[in-house]
Design an enzyme around this catalytic site. Structure first.
Site, PDB file in Angstrom:
ATOM      1  N   ASN B  83       0.763  -1.283   0.022  1.00 55.97           N
ATOM      2  CA  ASN B  83      -0.027   0.006   0.047  1.00 55.97           C
ATOM      3  C   ASN B  83       0.953   1.432   0.121  1.00 55.97           C
ATOM      4  O   ASN B  83       0.468   2.479  -0.027  1.00 55.97           O
ATOM      5  CB  ASN B  83      -1.111  -0.058   1.240  1.00 55.97           C
ATOM      6  CG  ASN B  83      -1.796  -1.200   1.098  1.00 55.97           C
ATOM      7  OD1 ASN B  83      -1.638  -2.383   2.150  1.00 55.97           O
ATOM      8  ND2 ASN B  83      -2.745  -1.131   0.192  1.00 55.97           N
ATOM      9  N   ILE B  91       1.115   6.780   0.074  1.00 57.87           N
ATOM     10  CA  ILE B  91       0.505   5.857   0.928  1.00 57.87           C
ATOM     11  C   ILE B  91      -0.923   5.695   0.339  1.00 57.87           C
ATOM     12  O   ILE B  91      -1.554   6.903   0.092  1.00 57.87           O
ATOM     13  CB  ILE B  91       0.390   6.313   2.423  1.00 57.87           C
ATOM     14  CG1 ILE B  91       1.860   6.769   2.877  1.00 57.87           C
ATOM     15  CG2 ILE B  91      -0.360   5.493   3.230  1.00 57.87           C
ATOM     16  CD1 ILE B  91       1.800   7.420   4.103  1.00 57.87           C
ATOM     17  N   CYS B  92      -1.544   4.736   0.177  1.00 64.40           N
ATOM     18  CA  CYS B  92      -2.787   4.288  -0.126  1.00 64.40           C
ATOM     19  C   CYS B  92      -3.555   3.950   1.084  1.00 64.40           C
ATOM     20  O   CYS B  92      -3.446   2.683   1.554  1.00 64.40           O
ATOM     21  CB  CYS B  92      -2.885   3.103  -1.059  1.00 64.40           C
ATOM     22  SG  CYS B  92      -4.657   2.801  -1.524  1.00 64.40           S
ATOM     23  N   LEU B  93      -4.354   5.110   1.830  1.00 61.54           N
ATOM     24  CA  LEU B  93      -4.878   4.683   3.136  1.00 61.54           C
ATOM     25  C   LEU B  93      -6.222   5.398   3.139  1.00 61.54           C
ATOM     26  O   LEU B  93      -6.204   6.642   2.862  1.00 61.54           O
ATOM     27  CB  LEU B  93      -4.092   4.839   4.120  1.00 61.54           C
ATOM     28  CG  LEU B  93      -4.742   4.710   5.636  1.00 61.54           C
ATOM     29  CD1 LEU B  93      -4.994   3.314   5.702  1.00 61.54           C
ATOM     30  CD2 LEU B  93      -3.735   5.231   6.730  1.00 61.54           C
TER      31      LEU B  93
END
Lengths: 701, 199
Positions: B83, B91-93
């Site tokens: 991620n 960041i993939c959040l």
């Protein structure tokens, strides 16, 4: 309990954020120092401060009202804590929490400045109003902002805009102006820079002019040639010490004046004979011309006597001869007032003068005392009053009275500021008196005549004499009165002429402006008529219209450069009561087609319908036939081959609808009426002119 | 910066710094400039993961509209995670995007990132190569992630075999980081990695 719900104002926590929006801060939670700290239940999870206007969501979370509303508006319609869907309708005021929070104690926001109060949040507003540490602006609007407790002292003692009263003159002013005021206040005590005596500022000028003993003054005889200057307290001494010299100077001046008067007399007589200007006022005073030579000789005789006397005075001064026995009571007068007494040698000089002029004295003079004592006026001003008492027949009393007034204001026997004019007046008086002594002497005529002309009052004439004496330019002085009267005469004549000319000019101006006005009106009439003629012409052409396009080659060149060449013809009517139209010609620019071939330059021709006088009575759209032609201008008529095209007006086209603009934007015609090369190849051009012919047949007539 | 954002960051900053939890969880926030728009964060790798023992630095930018918009966060320290981009650190959040809530704080963001290190979401990847490896060859992934933690985040575990492969790539004239990326991408097959680098 209601009062508890008043929202206490948020204190602006610092000026360093002055650029941020103030409402943002007041919308946040309470940022006060709660004592003891508030339970985290009452903290807004968004602003992290104590809840302001606590609101509860249906999912049971508390936020400041503004914080949650902004979240719903800016992020999403969900609860920021548990992501439950949420709308504004799902938020309720939590008055329980609000009450609890408002009853929590806070430390005063001014605690850093020294206030130690602790009170419930709901009392904040009331406290800030009475808190001695709250910053408030100065009530005088001087710009200062300071704690409440210091305001009174500031306003009473330090504020630049408080009103104070000058202790000297009693004037009221802003405190910040007092320093400036002290520099100009008339009642402030200042020291005289010369004698160091203290007095009001307003008195100092008078003091310097009249009283200060340490001011340097010029000798009153300065205009007569005494070059001395001295402190005022020394002036009396100087006058006494220099008496003989002063008398000599005086004598010299008087002598000179007599000589001047004599020459003036001559000048006047000559002027009388030669001048053709009317001098009626003078003539009565001037004796018969037959008597003149005798008077003149007598006069000159007396003057030579005076000059001799002057010489003798000088000799006497050198010899220091004293004649105490000849002291006359008149001469003693000033000394009897305890002011000054004439020095001995001055008196003796006077005696001598007396003796010299003696033979001419009038027996009728009431005073047994000799008139030549008059020059002492220049020394003792009390004597002036004496002179006045004698009431001189030929001189106005005013100048003497003035002099007497001046002197009476001073306790000194000498006028404090002895002006040039007054001394000249004195001299003039002396002169007059001298002349009076010899009944046969002429000057009263001259003096009177001088007084008749307003420009030459005795003092001024005397001044002129004095000036001429200084410049040794006797000729100029002699001619001055004559020039004066002549000039006045001339001026009057010129004034009249100028007035007449002005009048004439004004009349001419008004005539010119009237003519201009008429001219404008007539020009307008001509223009109107021209327009009428051209519109009439366009109406009687009955749909046949020739249009000459001049300077074709220029248009062609412009088109070659890529310019859009558009020409419009004069308007014409299809019949007297028909449609109004005009022609449009374009010369196209050569263009490249996408396949590489070039589109030739063409002449385009169009017809445009225009707003005309008859539009209201005509059927719309226009229907009919239009013939457009380019005329062959071959001089051989039989060889002429006109290019002509006829087209039928299609009623659905925009070009033939009733125009909403002066000229319909859309026209109807041929974009490629004729290639330019074909035009140039034929005989269509004559003298660089094209002739286009249009004929319109309207179905409506 | 809007006053409300700055005020809140100030308050949060105190909260993060003094919180006991913070010390226990190995999270840290530092100021970069005085106006609270730029922050530097640090999180410790969660125990019992490939990231254990590593210290990961984060770049945090606070938007003017904070807390009504999320802070912009990315990894400064290189990390191997489905991620997180191995190239940019992005960041993939979800909470840093559409799931942001105004009630969240820097503390919750850092804790969430720590949780992300412990539980990757390979189905919502930021780095597709890493996510593929995670799903298809998890053992290699774990080894690679641990190696990266040691190489870039100061982790304690040295994997000699992988080190040797990098050294051999370096001997072929490749840059160390590029060699590591290529080997990680190609499941530590030196030949494929070399091909990958020269193609």
């Amino acid at each position: 309990m209601n009062s508890c719900f008043q929202d206490p104002p948020s204190r602006d926590s610092g000026s360093n954020h002055s650029n941020s929006l103030p409402q943002l801060q007041s919308l946040d939670g309470y940022e006060y120092d709660f004592d003891p700290p508030v339970d985290s239940r009452y903290e807004c999870p968004i602003c992290l401060l104590v809840l302001r206007e606590p609101s509860q969501t249906k999912c049971g979370h508390r936020f400041c009202r503004e914080c949650i509303l902004r979240t719903l508006k800016n992020i999403s319609l969900r609860c920021p804590i548990d992501n439950e869907p949420l709308t504004e309708a799902d938020i309720y005021p939590d008055n329980y929490a609000k009450r609890e929070i408002l009853n929590c104690n806070i430390k005063c926001p001014n605690k850093d400045d020294g206030c130690e109060k602790v009170f419930p949040l709901c009392e904040l507003k009331a406290h800030l109003q009475e808190c001695q540490y709250t910053l408030v602006p100065c009530p005088n609007k001087c710009g200062s902002i300071l704690p409440q407790r210091d305001i009174e002292e500031h306003v009473g003692k330090y504020c630049g805009l408080r009103i104070v009263m000058c202790t000297c003159c009693g004037a009221s002013m802003h405190a910040q102006l007092t320093q400036k005021h002290v520099m100009i206040c008339p009642k402030v005590q200042v020291k005289c820079e010369h004698c160091h005596k203290e007095m009001n500022r307003e008195m100092i000028k008078h003091h310097l002019q009249t009283a200060c003993e340490h001011v340097t003054v010029l000798c009153p005889f300065y205009p007569l040639g005494c070059g001395s200057s001295m402190k005022r307290w020394r002036e009396n001494n100087h006058l006494m010490e220099e008496g003989p010299n002063h008398l000599r100077q005086l004598c010299g001046a008087v002598t000179y004046i007599l000589a001047q008067m004599n020459s003036h007399q001559r000048c006047v007589e000559q002027g009388d004979q030669s001048s053709d200007l009317p001098q009626r006022s003078m003539t009565g005073m001037v004796p018969e011309s037959g008597q003149r030579p005798a008077h003149l000789s007598h006069n000159s005789g007396s003057i030579s006597g005076l000059n001799q006397a002057g010489m003798r005075v000088m000799n006497d001064n050198n010899n220091r001869r004293v004649h105490p026995s000849q002291m006359s009571p008149e001469v003693q007068y000033p000394s009897s007032t305890g002011v000054v007494s004439l020095p001995e040698d001055m008196k003796s000089s006077m005696e001598n003068l007396e003796a010299a002029v003696g033979p001419h004295q009038t027996p009728s003079t009431q005073n047994h005392h000799h008139p030549l004592s008059l020059p002492s006026n220049a020394v003792g001003t009390k004597m002036v009053q004496k002179t006045e008492g004698r009431s001189l027949p030929f001189l106005g009393q005013t100048p003497y009275r003035n002099l007497a007034d001046t002197s009476s204001t001073s306790h000194l026997n000498v006028p404090v500021t002895f002006s040039v004019t007054s001394s000249i007046d004195t001299l003039a008086a002396t002169t007059a008196n001298l002349n009076l002594q010899s009944p046969s002497v002429q000057p009263q005529g001259r003096l009177q005549e001088e007084r008749m002309t307003p420009a030459s009052s005795p003092s001024q004439s005397a001044l002129a004499v004095l000036e001429s004496a200084q410049h040794s330019d006797a000729d100029a002085a002699r001619t001055i009165p004559l020039i004066f009267s002549m000039m006045e005469q001339f001026t009057a004549t010129f004034d009249q002429k100028i007035e007449a000319s002005n009048k004439e000019i004004a009349e001419l101006k008004s005539t010119v402006s009237n003519l201009k006005k008429q001219n404008t009106e007539l020009s307008q009439v001509v223009l109107d008529l021209q327009a009428l003629v051209s519109s009439s012409l366009s109406k009687i052409c009955c749909g046949k219209f020739y249009w000459t396009i001049q300077g074709f080659s220029v248009y062609k060149q412009r088109a070659l450069k890529g310019e859009m060449v558009t020409l419009h013809s004069q308007p014409f009517y299809t019949s007297t009561w028909g449609y109004k139209m005009c022609l449009r010609a374009n010369i196209t620019s050569p263009q490249k087609r996408s396949n590489g071939s070039t589109v030739q330059q063409h002449l385009s021709l169009f017809v445009h319908v225009m707003q005309g006088d008859n539009d209201a009575i005509l059927p719309w759209p226009f229907t009919g036939k239009i013939m457009l032609a380019l005329l062959d201008q071959n001089k051989e008529y039989s060889l002429q081959k006109h290019v002509q095209e006829t087209l039928e007006a299609k009623p659905n086209l925009a070009a033939f609808q009733r125009p909403l603009l002066p000229r319909n934007q859309k026209g109807f015609g041929f974009i490629e009426f004729m290639p330019v090369t074909a035009i140039e190849g034929g005989t269509y051009l004559l003298n660089d002119c094209l002739v286009v012919y249009a004929q319109v047949y309207s179905h409506a007539g | 910066m809007a006053n409300i954002a700055e005020q809140r960051i100030k308050r949060e900053f105190k909260e993060v710094v003094r919180s006991d939890e913070v010390a226990a969880c190995n999270i840290k926030v530092e100021l970069v400039n005085d106006n609270f728009t730029e922050l530097r964060g640090e999180i410790g790798g969660p125990p019992d993961t490939a990231y254990e023992g590593g210290k990961f630095k984060l770049e945090i930018n606070i938007p003017e509209t904070y807390p009504f918009n999320p802070p912009q966060v990315k990894f400064v320290t290189k990390i191997w995670h489905p991620n997180i981009s191995s190239v940019t650190g992005a960041i993939c959040l979800d909470i840093l995007k559409d799931q942001w809530a105004a009630a969240m704080t820097l503390r919750t963001v850092l804790l969430s990132l720590q949780a992300l290190l412990a539980a990757a979401e390979p189905d919502d990847p930021q780095d597709a190569v890493v996510a593929q490896q995670y799903k298809e060859n998890n053992a290699i992934f774990q080894r690679t992630a641990r190696h990266w933690t040691t190489a870039y985040a100061g982790g304690p575990n040295t994997d000699t075999e992988l080190e040797e492969k990098i050294t051999s790539m370096k001997n072929m004239g490749f840059d160390e980081h590029k060699a590591r990326v290529a080997l990680s991408t190609k499941d530590w097959d030196v030949t494929r990695a070399a091909e990958y680098l020269i193609s």
